[in-house]
Each structure stands twice: as C-alpha cells, then as structure tokens.
Design an enzyme around this catalytic site. Structure first.
Site, mmCIF file in Angstrom:
data_model
loop_
_atom_site.group_PDB
_atom_site.id
_atom_site.type_symbol
_atom_site.label_atom_id
_atom_site.label_comp_id
_atom_site.label_asym_id
_atom_site.label_seq_id
_atom_site.Cartn_x
_atom_site.Cartn_y
_atom_site.Cartn_z
ATOM 1 N N ASN A 100 0.875 -1.183 0.000
ATOM 2 C CA ASN A 100 0.000 0.000 0.000
ATOM 3 C C ASN A 100 0.905 1.223 0.000
ATOM 4 O OD1 ASN A 100 -2.015 1.941 0.483
ATOM 5 N ND2 ASN A 100 -1.852 1.669 2.698
ATOM 6 N N LYS A 466 -21.033 15.923 -1.724
ATOM 7 C CA LYS A 466 -21.788 14.674 -1.515
ATOM 8 C C LYS A 466 -22.492 14.255 -2.800
ATOM 9 C CE LYS A 466 -20.493 13.670 1.198
ATOM 10 N NZ LYS A 466 -19.526 13.990 2.200
HETATM 11 C C1 F6R Z 1 -16.043 13.167 1.245
HETATM 12 C C2 F6R Z 1 -14.961 12.287 1.627
HETATM 13 C C3 F6R Z 1 -13.563 12.741 1.434
HETATM 14 C C4 F6R Z 1 -12.899 12.812 2.812
HETATM 15 C C5 F6R Z 1 -11.425 13.207 2.668
HETATM 16 C C6 F6R Z 1 -10.763 13.361 4.020
HETATM 17 O O1 F6R Z 1 -17.279 12.557 1.440
HETATM 18 O O2 F6R Z 1 -15.193 11.223 2.134
HETATM 19 O O3 F6R Z 1 -13.517 13.956 0.789
HETATM 20 O O4 F6R Z 1 -13.592 13.756 3.576
HETATM 21 O O5 F6R Z 1 -10.763 12.228 1.931
HETATM 22 O O6 F6R Z 1 -10.768 12.183 4.752
HETATM 23 P P1 F6R Z 1 -10.419 12.185 6.287
HETATM 24 O O7 F6R Z 1 -11.482 12.965 6.985
HETATM 25 O O8 F6R Z 1 -10.397 10.735 6.671
HETATM 26 O O9 F6R Z 1 -9.079 12.846 6.441
#
Ligand code: F6R
Length: 585
Positions: A100, A466
């Site tokens: 990964n 969204k």
């Molecule tokens: C939108 C979505 C992505 C995450 C972004 C940040 O629905 O899921 O835009 O918000 O990849 O992810 P985190 O909050 O995990 O850092």
C-alpha cells in the site's frame, strides 16, 4: 487506498484473509488477490473486481495453507488489470508481496533490476519490492538482512507484507499504516484493525520506520537500522467491530440514519482533551484549521462560527495546499487538524509542516489510534463508530458537534440543545418518501448547484461534494451573492438548484437569489423551515437555533444524494475511483 493483510497461525489462512479483505474493502476496491504458502510453495490468485466477485471467480478462499497475504487495490501506478492486481510474485516465485502506498524511486530501481536480468509483469511500482527482496535474499539468505537492505533502498510512502516460500512473513511500515493483531495462536498484519477485529482485539501499532518478522509463531520488530523494538500491545475498542449493515441496504444509509445518536457521542470520550484544546484556542494568537474534502468543509464552518460566536479569528487551509504555501503559518501557532480516518496523507503532511514551525497540533479524529492521533498534542475523538461508506456523512455532523462544544466552552452565553438537534435529525429522516421523489427528478440532470450565504455557504460546498461523489452528477456550491458575478449564466431549464435557506439573517437575500434563478427556468429545491412559491420542491427542516442549522440542512442533502445514487444505479457505498482513506499524496 489499498489495504494489505497477512495471517500466520493454526487455522487455514485463505478464509480469514478473504473475510478481512471484505471488511477493509472500503479503503480501495478495484481488484483483489490472495497468496498462501503450503508445503514450501506459494499459490496466488488475483483479479479485477470486488472481493465477492474475485472470490467467486477464483475461489480465493480455497487456497491451501496456514500462512498467507491479501490485498484490495485502488490503482495508483498502472491501470485496473488482473496483472496489476496484488499480490506480486518475485521472478523466482519464491516471494510474494502486497503493498500500500507509492514507491517514488521505482523507475530507477526497476532499471537497475532490469539490468541485472529481472523481468516485470505489471505496470505497478509495487512489483519492484518483490524483486528487490529476492535479490537481497539470494545474497544473504537472511530475512532480517534482506529487509534492512530493501527498506534502505525504497523511497516514498509504503507499507508492505512479504511472504517467503518457507512461510516466513516480513512487513515494513513507512508513512502508511500497519498494525499487528495478536491472537492466542496466530498473528495478523493489516492496514486497519477491521482486518482482524473479529479474531482479536489485542494490537501492536507498528511505528513508522519499523519492520516486523514473523516466523513459526515468533514475532520480532526492528527499526530500519536493525535495532530491536519491544512490541507494545494495545486493546482496540470493540466499538470498531460494529461494521455490519444490519437491515440497511447500504452502509451509507445506515450511517446517515445513525446521526440522531452519533451526535451525542461526539467528543464524549475525550472531554478533558476538549477542555485543554479550548484553553489553547483562548490564548493563541494564530489559529489555523486544516483538513481534506468533507473534513476541510467542516473547518470552513468552524471558521465562520468561531468568529461569530467566540470572537476567535482562524484561517482554514486545504491540507494538500499547505506544502505550497508554508509561509501562511506563523511559528508557535495552533493547527487544528480535522480527519475522520486520521490517515489522510495530505493532512499528515500539513501537520508535519506546522510542526516544523513549532505549532501545537490539536486534532479532531474518529480513529483514535491513527497516525494523526500519534502526531498530535491534543486529540478530540468524534466517537461516531466506523464509517464504512466512502462518502463522509456521520463523521461530518460529529465534527460540527465537537465544534459546538468548543464554542459553548468559549462563550458561556451559548447553550446548545443537543436533544433538539437530535430530534430535528430524526424528523428530517422521516421525510424519505419526499426526498426519494425529488431524487427521481434528478436522474437525467447533468448539473446541480447548491446555494447558500454566510454559514450556509460551506454547507453548500459540502452538499455539492456529496452529490458529486454519490451520483456522479456535476455539482457546485455557490455563495449566494456570487450568483450575479458568474454562475447566473449557467441557469436554464436543464438545471436544478438547491437553495439552503433557513429563516435567519440570510433568508431574504437568498430568497431573492432563488427568484432570480427561477426566472431563468431552473428548478428549485428549497431546504428551509419556511415554504415559498419560489420553490418547486420544499424540504422542511425544523426551526432551530441559528447556530445549529448547518446540521439540519446537511441531513436532507445527504439523503437526497443517497437516493439519487440509487436512481442512477451507482453504488453509494463505494463510488467509482474513490477510496475511504486517502493515504497517498
Ligand atoms: C467526502 C470524503 C472525502 C474525505 C477526505 C478526508 O465525502 O469522504 O472527501 O472527507 O478524503 O478524509 P479524512 O477525513 O479521513 O481525512
């Protein structure tokens, strides 16, 4: 992103690996593969598709042996093809790897290996790991020596697991997650605790720049200089085992529906940390907020609300942009990093940059054992349980609730009624039929605009995100006043516009925008506590405190996006090309 998994123990490896991969599929999901070791032979099957499809086609679960590795891919280097799927065998077939991350110097390493006669089957950067391991193992016949030499040569961000034909597993972590699950008579290696949580809740979080060897039930950890590291076992919260859809058709619907409960849990397990954070915010001259995607949108809401209700000025910076403008950050400031996963590479990089300027890091995270949690001075937990649907839903409202709690601490005149927020969410969730009906109108639409003013503008941006993710319809958030400065040119009878218009100080101006749009023939969906003849469709939200409208207006747009996804026959849980936790830059 991709997920990697490894198993060694007394049970058959393949069914355990496939189960773990199903749990982690949300991280990345264009291809899948498993390799196992049995009688000093490696067997490997892989292909394009989701875990279920590839398992049905290749019978991954039937591979023999008690040791194995597995992978779900989210393509970075090379197209989505069977050959590019992991695991990748080395040329001799005696080593197989899953990876990964990104190997930045793979072109140089590949050229060197090719000069030495190595052949490559795939277009991936990952395959070079298998052949580098083979080269060093042929020289030394020692797995520790092999891992030291290999990790010394790799540049980039990676975690990988290698399986040797004698059944030994080796795994390394460099800026990508890697966790060991420790069972009674078995070990698991995984990108996420979800890979093994049903089997054990004892975990060892591997530090950055460490590698692991597991041979005949003996676990050893070393740093990249070869020094021995003592494993520290942590108990993983059982809450993370709750990753079933139950009676819901999709995780996304389940997670949208849970919000009337999850809002009560936000910040609850870290109350002291929240108070400590408030103390820092009160006394710091410069405060920056950062995040990616939805979490960045939450930071935009925070900027408005902190200024209005706590008289605290902040600057919101998109995490991935900070590396290009590090001078925006004044030394000795505070950086509030918001991230559901705590693993977004862009957010971690922003934190890294801020730390170089001696900033304190306050983070708002769902996964309290994530890399971001370990990089932070103060950690506030969203506590909304695992969010499996790739599009962020309940984590967003939990982020907003934490913000409200911070504001309440900063301004004693503010008293937020969390019961009222929860009951507003429940009431909106009862509107399924109306929202489904509106969603059916969106099926053939190619552009949706979402308009809001003031605090509703960041919600318009989040709503557009969204809609894009779940329906693949082009969507854009517009600040109401900007309509006449450009977007009005796009309004015609082919367009739908969602107007976020609760009855607060923005109401009249936003209604005027709605009328201007309607005059150009576009269809209007009004999200408001008050109906108007300007709306073709009205989704009623309960009247609440001005401060808490952002939550009420988010819920119907999440539901609308979900039902429009069903209309368009896209998969709401796993939108194409996306991954839940974006661990590459
Ligand atoms: C939108 C979505 C992505 C995450 C972004 C940040 O629905 O899921 O835009 O918000 O990849 O992810 P985190 O909050 O995990 O850092």
């Amino acid at each position: 992103m991709c997920s990697i998994i490894g198993y060694t123990g007394e049970d058959d490896a393949a069914p355990i690996l496939v189960k773990g991969l199903r749990r982690m599929e949300y991280r990345g999901y264009d291809s899948v593969g498993v390799a196992t070791e049995s009688e000093n032979q490696i067997e490997l099957k892989k292909g394009v598709g989701k875990v279920e499809e590839v398992n049905t086609k290749f019978h991954l679960e039937k591979l023999p042996g008690k040791i194995g590795i597995g992978h779900t891919r989210w393509a970075t280097h090379g197209k989505v093809t069977d050959l590019n799927a992991h695991p990748h065998p080395s040329n001799s077939g005696k080593i197989a790897i899953v990876h990964n991350g990104i190997i930045e110097n793979f072109t140089e390493l590949k050229q060197e290996l090719e000069k030495e006669g190595y052949k490559f089957q795939s277009e991936t950067d990952s395959e070079i790991i298998a052949n580098l391991l083979q080269k060093h193992f042929q020289d030394s016949k020692d797995v520790k020596e092999t891992m030291l030499k290999t990790t010394a040569e790799l540049k980039g961000h990676y975690s990988f697991i290698a399986m040797f034909e004698n059944g030994e597993l080796a795994a390394a972590r460099f800026h990508e997650p890697l966790i060991i699950g420790v069972g009674e008579k078995n070990y698991f290696l995984s990108s996420d605790v979800l890979g093994f949580i049903e089997q054990t809740d004892d975990a060892v979080y591997i530090n950055n720049g460490n590698f692991v060897l597991i041979n005949q039930a003996k676990l050893q950890i070393f740093d990249f200089d070869g020094n021995v590291i003592k494993p520290e076992i942590t108990k993983v919260s059982k809450e993370f085992a709750d990753v079933y859809k139950g009676d819901y058709a999709h995780f996304t619907l389940k997670e949208i529906s849970e919000q009337s409960d999850t809002i009560f849990r936000a910040g609850e397990s870290t109350k002291e940390a929240l108070k400590e954070a408030v103390d820092y915010l009160r006394h710091s001259k410069n405060i920056y907020l950062t995040g990616s995607g939805t979490s960045y949108n939450a930071s935009l809401v925070a900027k408005y609300l902190l200024a209005k209700y706590a008289k605290i000025k902040t600057e919101s910076i998109i995490s991935s942009e900070l590396q290009f403008s590090p001078d925006l950050i004044e030394p000795n400031s505070i950086l509030v990093a918001i991230s559901q996963s705590g693993e977004s590479a862009d957010v971690l990089e922003a934190v890294n940059i801020a730390k170089k300027s001696n900033c304190k890091i306050i983070s708002i995270i769902n996964s309290l054992t994530s890399s971001l949690a370990r990089e932070s001075d103060i950690v506030i937990g969203m506590n909304c349980g695992p969010e499996i649907g790739v599009a962020a839903t309940k984590s967003f409202t939990s982020q907003l609730i934490i913000l409200y709690k911070i504001i309440q601490e900063l301004n004693e005149e503010i008293k937020i009624n969390f019961e009222e927020i929860s009951s507003s969410i429940s009431k909106i969730l009862e509107e399924h039929n109306l929202i489904k009906k509106i969603a059916s109108e969106l099926k053939e639409i190619s552009d949706i605009y979402v308009l809001g003013r003031g605090i509703h503008y960041p919600i318009a941006i989040e709503s557009a995100l969204k809609i894009k993710e779940l329906t693949y319809i082009h969507a854009e958030g517009i600040a109401g006043g900007e309509l006449k400065h450009g977007p009005l040119a796009l309004m015609d009878t082919n367009v739908f516009v969602i107007i976020i218009n609760p009855e607060d100080s923005t109401y009249q101006d936003t209604l005027t925008s709605a009328r201007e749009i309607k005059a150009r023939g576009a269809k209007i969906i009004g999200i408001s506590d008050k109906n108007s003849d300007a709306y073709d469709f009205w989704v009623k939200i309960p009247k609440t405190d001005e401060l808490t409208y952002p939550i009420s207006e988010t819920i119907p747009i999440q539901l609308l996006s979900y039902y429009a996804a069903l209309e368009k026959e896209t998969d709401p849980d796993y939108p194409r090309n996306l991954a839940k936790s974006v661990t590459v830059k």
